[in-house]
Design a protein around this motif. Sequence first.
Motif, PDB file in Angstrom:
ATOM      1  N   ARG A   1      45.686  51.764  48.739  1.00 47.40           N
ATOM      2  CA  ARG A   1      46.519  51.157  47.702  1.00 47.40           C
ATOM      3  C   ARG A   1      47.902  50.913  48.263  1.00 47.40           C
ATOM      4  O   ARG A   1      48.329  51.570  49.206  1.00 47.40           O
ATOM      5  CB  ARG A   1      46.640  52.077  46.490  1.00 47.40           C
ATOM      6  CG  ARG A   1      45.375  52.224  45.708  1.00 47.40           C
ATOM      7  CD  ARG A   1      45.641  53.058  44.449  1.00 47.40           C
ATOM      8  NE  ARG A   1      44.445  53.204  43.676  1.00 47.40           N
ATOM      9  CZ  ARG A   1      44.038  52.336  42.755  1.00 47.40           C
ATOM     10  NH1 ARG A   1      44.749  51.276  42.506  1.00 47.40           N
ATOM     11  NH2 ARG A   1      42.926  52.547  42.086  1.00 47.40           N
ATOM     12  N   LYS A   2      48.601  49.992  47.649  1.00 46.64           N
ATOM     13  CA  LYS A   2      50.000  49.779  47.974  1.00 46.64           C
ATOM     14  C   LYS A   2      50.756  51.028  47.542  1.00 46.64           C
ATOM     15  O   LYS A   2      50.576  51.516  46.424  1.00 46.64           O
ATOM     16  CB  LYS A   2      50.521  48.549  47.228  1.00 46.64           C
ATOM     17  CG  LYS A   2      51.958  48.240  47.482  1.00 46.64           C
ATOM     18  CD  LYS A   2      52.349  46.978  46.715  1.00 46.64           C
ATOM     19  CE  LYS A   2      53.792  46.643  46.907  1.00 46.64           C
ATOM     20  NZ  LYS A   2      54.161  45.430  46.143  1.00 46.64           N
TER      21      LYS A   2
ATOM     22  N   SER B   1      50.090  52.412  42.396  1.00 34.00           N
ATOM     23  CA  SER B   1      50.259  50.986  42.133  1.00 34.00           C
ATOM     24  C   SER B   1      48.940  50.415  41.631  1.00 34.00           C
ATOM     25  O   SER B   1      47.911  51.079  41.655  1.00 34.00           O
ATOM     26  CB  SER B   1      50.702  50.254  43.401  1.00 34.00           C
ATOM     27  OG  SER B   1      49.634  50.117  44.298  1.00 34.00           O
ATOM     28  N   PHE B   2      49.005  49.173  41.217  1.00 31.92           N
ATOM     29  CA  PHE B   2      47.817  48.483  40.748  1.00 31.92           C
ATOM     30  C   PHE B   2      47.389  47.413  41.753  1.00 31.92           C
ATOM     31  O   PHE B   2      46.783  46.419  41.394  1.00 31.92           O
ATOM     32  CB  PHE B   2      48.074  47.883  39.366  1.00 31.92           C
ATOM     33  CG  PHE B   2      48.388  48.937  38.350  1.00 31.92           C
ATOM     34  CD1 PHE B   2      47.388  49.757  37.858  1.00 31.92           C
ATOM     35  CD2 PHE B   2      49.691  49.135  37.918  1.00 31.92           C
ATOM     36  CE1 PHE B   2      47.678  50.756  36.944  1.00 31.92           C
ATOM     37  CE2 PHE B   2      49.978  50.125  37.005  1.00 31.92           C
ATOM     38  CZ  PHE B   2      48.975  50.940  36.509  1.00 31.92           C
ATOM     39  N   THR B   3      47.721  47.653  43.032  1.00 32.06           N
ATOM     40  CA  THR B   3      47.268  46.792  44.119  1.00 32.06           C
ATOM     41  C   THR B   3      46.375  47.618  45.020  1.00 32.06           C
ATOM     42  O   THR B   3      46.796  48.628  45.569  1.00 32.06           O
ATOM     43  CB  THR B   3      48.457  46.236  44.923  1.00 32.06           C
ATOM     44  OG1 THR B   3      49.303  45.489  44.048  1.00 32.06           O
ATOM     45  CG2 THR B   3      47.976  45.338  46.053  1.00 32.06           C
ATOM     46  N   LYS B   4      45.137  47.176  45.169  1.00 31.91           N
ATOM     47  CA  LYS B   4      44.153  47.890  45.978  1.00 31.91           C
ATOM     48  C   LYS B   4      43.654  46.959  47.073  1.00 31.91           C
ATOM     49  O   LYS B   4      43.362  45.794  46.821  1.00 31.91           O
ATOM     50  CB  LYS B   4      42.986  48.336  45.101  1.00 31.91           C
ATOM     51  CG  LYS B   4      41.914  49.095  45.839  1.00 31.91           C
ATOM     52  CD  LYS B   4      40.789  49.509  44.896  1.00 31.91           C
ATOM     53  CE  LYS B   4      39.688  50.217  45.637  1.00 31.91           C
ATOM     54  NZ  LYS B   4      38.588  50.601  44.768  1.00 31.91           N
TER      55      LYS B   4
ATOM     56  N   LEU C   1      38.164  40.833  53.584  1.00 34.94           N
ATOM     57  CA  LEU C   1      39.309  41.612  53.144  1.00 34.94           C
ATOM     58  C   LEU C   1      39.552  41.256  51.686  1.00 34.94           C
ATOM     59  O   LEU C   1      39.726  40.085  51.348  1.00 34.94           O
ATOM     60  CB  LEU C   1      40.559  41.285  53.975  1.00 34.94           C
ATOM     61  CG  LEU C   1      41.862  41.883  53.474  1.00 34.94           C
ATOM     62  CD1 LEU C   1      41.834  43.411  53.590  1.00 34.94           C
ATOM     63  CD2 LEU C   1      43.036  41.320  54.232  1.00 34.94           C
ATOM     64  N   MET C   2      39.527  42.254  50.833  1.00 30.00           N
ATOM     65  CA  MET C   2      39.701  42.042  49.397  1.00 30.00           C
ATOM     66  C   MET C   2      41.038  42.648  48.961  1.00 30.00           C
ATOM     67  O   MET C   2      41.370  43.774  49.365  1.00 30.00           O
ATOM     68  CB  MET C   2      38.568  42.700  48.625  1.00 30.00           C
ATOM     69  CG  MET C   2      37.178  42.384  49.163  1.00 30.00           C
ATOM     70  SD  MET C   2      36.734  40.678  48.960  1.00 30.00           S
ATOM     71  CE  MET C   2      35.966  40.756  47.373  1.00 30.00           C
ATOM     72  N   ILE C   3      41.766  41.910  48.135  1.00 29.30           N
ATOM     73  CA  ILE C   3      43.013  42.402  47.551  1.00 29.30           C
ATOM     74  C   ILE C   3      42.881  42.261  46.045  1.00 29.30           C
ATOM     75  O   ILE C   3      42.770  41.157  45.514  1.00 29.30           O
ATOM     76  CB  ILE C   3      44.229  41.617  48.061  1.00 29.30           C
ATOM     77  CG1 ILE C   3      44.316  41.719  49.584  1.00 29.30           C
ATOM     78  CG2 ILE C   3      45.503  42.138  47.402  1.00 29.30           C
ATOM     79  CD1 ILE C   3      45.385  40.859  50.210  1.00 29.30           C
ATOM     80  N   LYS C   4      42.874  43.397  45.374  1.00 26.28           N
ATOM     81  CA  LYS C   4      42.718  43.428  43.919  1.00 26.28           C
ATOM     82  C   LYS C   4      44.053  43.856  43.322  1.00 26.28           C
ATOM     83  O   LYS C   4      44.577  44.926  43.654  1.00 26.28           O
ATOM     84  CB  LYS C   4      41.622  44.420  43.550  1.00 26.28           C
ATOM     85  CG  LYS C   4      41.234  44.424  42.102  1.00 26.28           C
ATOM     86  CD  LYS C   4      40.049  45.359  41.894  1.00 26.28           C
ATOM     87  CE  LYS C   4      39.604  45.367  40.463  1.00 26.28           C
ATOM     88  NZ  LYS C   4      38.452  46.266  40.268  1.00 26.28           N
ATOM     89  N   GLN C   5      44.628  43.017  42.454  1.00 17.99           N
ATOM     90  CA  GLN C   5      45.938  43.275  41.867  1.00 17.99           C
ATOM     91  C   GLN C   5      45.882  43.168  40.355  1.00 17.99           C
ATOM     92  O   GLN C   5      45.180  42.322  39.819  1.00 17.99           O
ATOM     93  CB  GLN C   5      46.968  42.256  42.377  1.00 17.99           C
ATOM     94  CG  GLN C   5      47.179  42.304  43.871  1.00 17.99           C
ATOM     95  CD  GLN C   5      48.104  41.196  44.338  1.00 17.99           C
ATOM     96  OE1 GLN C   5      47.986  40.055  43.915  1.00 17.99           O
ATOM     97  NE2 GLN C   5      49.027  41.541  45.217  1.00 17.99           N
ATOM     98  N   GLY C   6      46.672  44.026  39.706  1.00 17.36           N
ATOM     99  CA  GLY C   6      46.845  43.906  38.271  1.00 17.36           C
ATOM    100  C   GLY C   6      46.300  45.068  37.475  1.00 17.36           C
ATOM    101  O   GLY C   6      45.420  45.796  37.935  1.00 17.36           O
ATOM    102  N   LEU C   7      46.840  45.227  36.273  1.00 16.39           N
ATOM    103  CA  LEU C   7      46.392  46.249  35.342  1.00 16.39           C
ATOM    104  C   LEU C   7      45.697  45.593  34.156  1.00 16.39           C
ATOM    105  O   LEU C   7      44.516  45.787  33.926  1.00 16.39           O
ATOM    106  CB  LEU C   7      47.570  47.104  34.868  1.00 16.39           C
ATOM    107  CG  LEU C   7      47.278  48.123  33.767  1.00 16.39           C
ATOM    108  CD1 LEU C   7      46.275  49.144  34.253  1.00 16.39           C
ATOM    109  CD2 LEU C   7      48.554  48.786  33.307  1.00 16.39           C
ATOM    110  N   PHE C   8      46.421  44.784  33.405  1.00 18.75           N
ATOM    111  CA  PHE C   8      45.846  44.125  32.235  1.00 18.75           C
ATOM    112  C   PHE C   8      45.115  42.843  32.609  1.00 18.75           C
ATOM    113  O   PHE C   8      44.089  42.508  32.045  1.00 18.75           O
ATOM    114  CB  PHE C   8      46.939  43.824  31.204  1.00 18.75           C
ATOM    115  CG  PHE C   8      47.592  45.072  30.693  1.00 18.75           C
ATOM    116  CD1 PHE C   8      46.883  45.990  29.935  1.00 18.75           C
ATOM    117  CD2 PHE C   8      48.911  45.353  30.991  1.00 18.75           C
ATOM    118  CE1 PHE C   8      47.464  47.148  29.474  1.00 18.75           C
ATOM    119  CE2 PHE C   8      49.507  46.511  30.526  1.00 18.75           C
ATOM    120  CZ  PHE C   8      48.797  47.408  29.771  1.00 18.75           C
TER     121      PHE C   8
END
Length: 148
Positions: free
Chosen positions: A16-17, A25-28, A36-43
């Motif tokens: 995670r960041k 954080s909400f960046t994984k 390479l996967m970047i998953k961002q965000g909460l809502f």
Amino acid sequence: MAESQNMSSPIIWQDRKHHLWFPWSFTKYYIQDERLMIKQGLFSTTLDETLLYRIVDITMVQSLGGKIFGTGNIILKTKVDHTPEIILCNISKPLEIRTLISSLVEESRKTRNVVGKEFYGQNDGHNHIDLNNDGYCDIDNEYTDSHQ
């Protein structure tokens, strides 16, 4: 969504960041299926995917605080129109991860038989032609000395 991740090949690396050297954080970030996967965000969640063979340059940047706490940034230059530069911000063990990504990129290129002047500067005796610009050789005209 979590079910689809479990049904695919295993995750090779994930982090995670980090903020203030804590992974809050909400960046994984993760690597799975040669991507390479970047998953961002909460809502609202965004999942950005980059094929590993499209990465052409890897740079690690680490501040003094990052050296003390073991975090840093990895900057990836890619042959992708959408995101030509990807930054993995404040990840742990950045030197090890840079080495891992570098070896996975080379492995992915070998697996996919990716050739092209943007990846390799040497002439291997073949005239590789990529017609649709996807990184794969579509036509392989071997050079011959028959007409000389």
